[in-house]
Scaffold this active site. Structure first.
Site, mmCIF file in Angstrom:
data_model
loop_
_atom_site.group_PDB
_atom_site.id
_atom_site.type_symbol
_atom_site.label_atom_id
_atom_site.label_comp_id
_atom_site.label_asym_id
_atom_site.label_seq_id
_atom_site.Cartn_x
_atom_site.Cartn_y
_atom_site.Cartn_z
ATOM 1 N N ASP A 1 0.728 -4.352 2.899
ATOM 2 C CA ASP A 1 -0.553 -5.032 3.046
ATOM 3 C C ASP A 1 -0.505 -6.205 4.033
ATOM 4 O O ASP A 1 -1.316 -7.123 3.951
ATOM 5 C CB ASP A 1 -1.052 -5.534 1.672
ATOM 6 C CG ASP A 1 -2.571 -5.767 1.679
ATOM 7 O OD1 ASP A 1 -3.264 -5.055 2.426
ATOM 8 O OD2 ASP A 1 -3.037 -6.671 0.968
ATOM 9 N N THR B 1 -0.848 -0.830 9.597
ATOM 10 C CA THR B 1 -1.701 0.302 9.975
ATOM 11 C C THR B 1 -2.951 -0.165 10.717
ATOM 12 O O THR B 1 -3.386 0.466 11.691
ATOM 13 C CB THR B 1 -2.090 1.107 8.722
ATOM 14 O OG1 THR B 1 -0.888 1.548 8.067
ATOM 15 C CG2 THR B 1 -2.941 2.308 9.084
#
Length: 647
Positions: free
Chosen positions: A13, A17
């Site tokens: 997190d 991405t």
């Protein structure tokens, strides 16, 4: 076109991405589970084109601690790592673990992206930057650039892209002229293409139509098609992310898996033992103990193994040493490969290493000289790396085709090293095998000493039979080495070889006065006996002289006076030569002859006739057809030269 692999790394997190999507336009979270949970589970792939001349295949890895095995598979073969640290959280556990992994994998360059920089104040951002610098300080990446970015606001993306382009220009390209190797990270099927595997092309090049091997598993396939980021191509080169469509017997997506490797050529083999220089990560609380069960990550493979420490019984955190990793399943490794060690349970990264020896031979404790030899296996000097391998493998010899895997050298490097070492007299070639000069030197010593021992024990025998001479050297190639050394030693005048016997050039059979008298008696007996000589038992009578008589007869055989036939029978050579001539004169050209026909010519009993006829068969006087014989029309040209030449 310069092609490289860019891999992400970092805590869950922290925006890996999202940053990849902002740079490439590709959402690398392709699985339903990833979409639903909002986290990366498996490897994702994209392409980044910062300039017309630089292309990056991007491998996005999961940050969750539960998917580290996938992260390691993705980080393998990476040229440049983009370490992602969220500015609002700073360095986290997987930040540290991922950094340790990329370091153990030998990734040469690293860039840090401080993501979510739009969420924090400048003062806080500087504190995070200092924390990252402190993290990198004891590593090879201490001077790596650190850039604040925001995937949402676009902050710093242009600067990051320019930096990656600049670094891409300077990264050394992978060996396109090296042997081909592609670790498999995904396997699936596509309608119309069949079974497809993907991976990072570590070295070499691959073309449509090439034949490849898939190891472990020993499967063979043909390349049906190639794609680079969705584009069909006829050829892929090292440093590319490539999809390979395979065709062949037994090739299906159920039969293939992540962890296997595509290779080209016969020189590759799977390994069960990896002798490696390993180190233990400090600050984790883990030590490496004798016999400990660990997880070995190499390429895209994860294999359980037992650790055999070769210098000590314990490697404490921060220590390093030599170990042999005894694998529970085979994998494909190459000398100088990097690997990661993770604990069996609980699972965490505990160390890493570099492969120095790909072998199926178990090692025990190593001596200082053996340690030096292992260290030379990792040398950047190609000739030293080659010679240390040859010295280690000894009598087994090195197959030329296997040198790239067993030395870590590209074929051109290996060829040059072989040529230089041969010119310097440091190795010897034997067909497709190479041996260190130590093997040749030790081989000569063994052969000469073996002959000295033989001559001392058998002073009457003119030489050691060639087959026994060959057995003086060990290993599967001992006979071939012995033949090569025999030719060399005969050429130098050190040995002589005649009639299937080998002797020291200085050796001459010597007889005691009693044995000389015995030889004179035997000469007279055999001359008078002609074609009806006594057997060895008849010669010895009741006296305990059988072995002495046999020794003297062997000497006479070596000197060409008598001929040894079956049944402990020795014939006077001149009598046998004359008998063959008489048979041809009397029966030449006739067929369908039985023993009785020859008895009329030679006037012998079956005891002496049959061994003599069988000798005639081998020398062309007669030809046996079932129970009958044909006699040659004329005496063979080499008749009379069949006796053993004098030594």
């Amino acid at each position: 076109m310069r092609r490289h692999i860019l891999g992400t790394a970092g805590h869950i997190d922290h925006g890996k991405t999202a940053l990849v999507k902002a740079l490439t336009g590709v959402d690398t979270d392709r699985l339903k589970e990833e979409k639903e949970r909002g986290i990366t589970v498996d490897l994702g792939f994209a392409e980044l084109r910062p300039t017309e001349d630089v292309r990056f295949g991007v491998v996005d890895v999961p940050g969750h601690e539960g998917f580290i095995r996938n992260m390691v598979a993705g980080a393998t073969g990476v040229d440049l790592v983009l370490l992602v640290v969220a500015a609002d959280e700073g360095v986290m556990p997987q930040t540290r673990e991922h950094l340790a992994i990329v370091r153990y994998l030998g990734v040469p360059r690293l860039v840090v992206a401080l993501t979510k920089a739009d969420l924090v104040e400048e003062e806080w951002l500087e504190l995070v930057r200092e924390e990252v610098e402190e993290l990198l300080a004891p590593t090879p990446y201490r001077d790596s650039p650190i850039l604040p970015v925001s995937a949402v606001e676009g902050l710093g993306l242009e600067e990051l892209t320019d930096l990656l382009a600049s670094l891409g220009e300077g990264i050394e390209e992978r060996g396109r002229d090296d042997v081909f190797r592609l670790p498999v990270d995904r396997v699936f099927t596509i309608r119309g293409a069949g079974t497809v595997v993907t991976g990072t092309l570590w070295s070499g090049r691959l073309r449509v139509g090439d034949r490849v091997r898939i190891l472990p598993g020993e499967k063979e396939a043909r390349i049906r098609g190639l794609q680079l980021h969705g584009q069909e191509t006829e050829e892929a080169t090292a440093g590319s992310r490539v999809a390979v469509a395979l065709t062949g017997s037994g090739i299906s997506h159920q039969e293939l898996r992540r962890g296997q490797t595509l290779v080209e050529g016969v020189g590759w083999s799977s390994s069960w033992m990896l002798t490696s220089r390993v180190s233990v990560l400090p600050g984790t609380g883990w030590a490496l103990e004798q016999g400990q069960r660990v997880r070995v990550h190499l390429g895209t493979a994860e294999v359980l193994a037992r650790v055999a420490l070769l210098e000590t019984d314990l490697l404490a955190p921060g220590e390093e040493g030599w170990a042999q990793l005894r694998l529970e399943e085979p994998l494909v490794a190459r000398v100088k490969d990097s690997l990661v060690l993770r604990s069996y349970s609980p699972v965490t990264t505990m160390g890493g290493g570099r492969v120095a020896e790909v072998s199926s031979r178990k090692r025990k404790r190593v001596s200082p000289s053996q340690v030096e030899l292992l260290e030379q296996r990792l040398s950047e000097d190609p000739r030293q790396a080659l010679l240390s391998y040859l010295e280690a493998i000894g009598w087994g010899g090195a197959e030329v085709a296997a040198l790239p895997q067993r030395t870590g050298l590209a074929p051109t490097q290996a060829h040059k090293a072989v040529k230089e070492a041969a010119a310097g007299g440091q190795l010897q070639g034997l067909g497709e095998l190479l041996f260190h000069r130590n093997v040749w030197e030790e081989g000569e010593e063994r052969l000469l000493e073996g002959l000295r021992v033989f001559h001392e024990a058998e002073p009457l025998r003119p030489g050691l039979p060639l087959q026994e001479f060959r057995q003086l050297l060990p290993g599967a190639h001992g006979s071939a080495i012995a033949d090569a050394l025999l030719e060399s030693l005969v050429g130098r005048g050190t040995l002589r070889s005649r009639g299937g016997l080998v002797a020291l050039a200085s050796f001459r059979p010597h007889l005691t006065p009693r044995q000389k008298d015995l030889r004179d008696e035997l000469r007279q007996q055999f001359r008078e006996a002609g074609l009806a000589p006594p057997t060895l038992k008849e010669l010895a009578g009741d006296a305990d002289t059988g072995e002495e008589i046999r020794d003297v007869l062997r000497l006479m055989e070596g000197e060409g006076e008598v001929l040894a036939l079956e049944g402990d029978l020795y014939f006077w050579r001149e009598a046998v030569t004359k008998a063959g001539q008489e048979v041809v004169k009397a029966l030449g050209g006739e067929a369908g002859l039985g023993p009785a026909d020859f008895r009329e010519v030679l006037a012998l009993t079956r005891k002496h006739l049959l061994p003599l006829l069988r000798h005639f068969d081998t020398r062309g006087i007669t030809t046996r057809m079932g129970d009958e014989r044909i006699v040659a029309a004329r005496v063979p040209a080499d008749w009379g030269t069949w006796e053993r030449d004098p030594m």
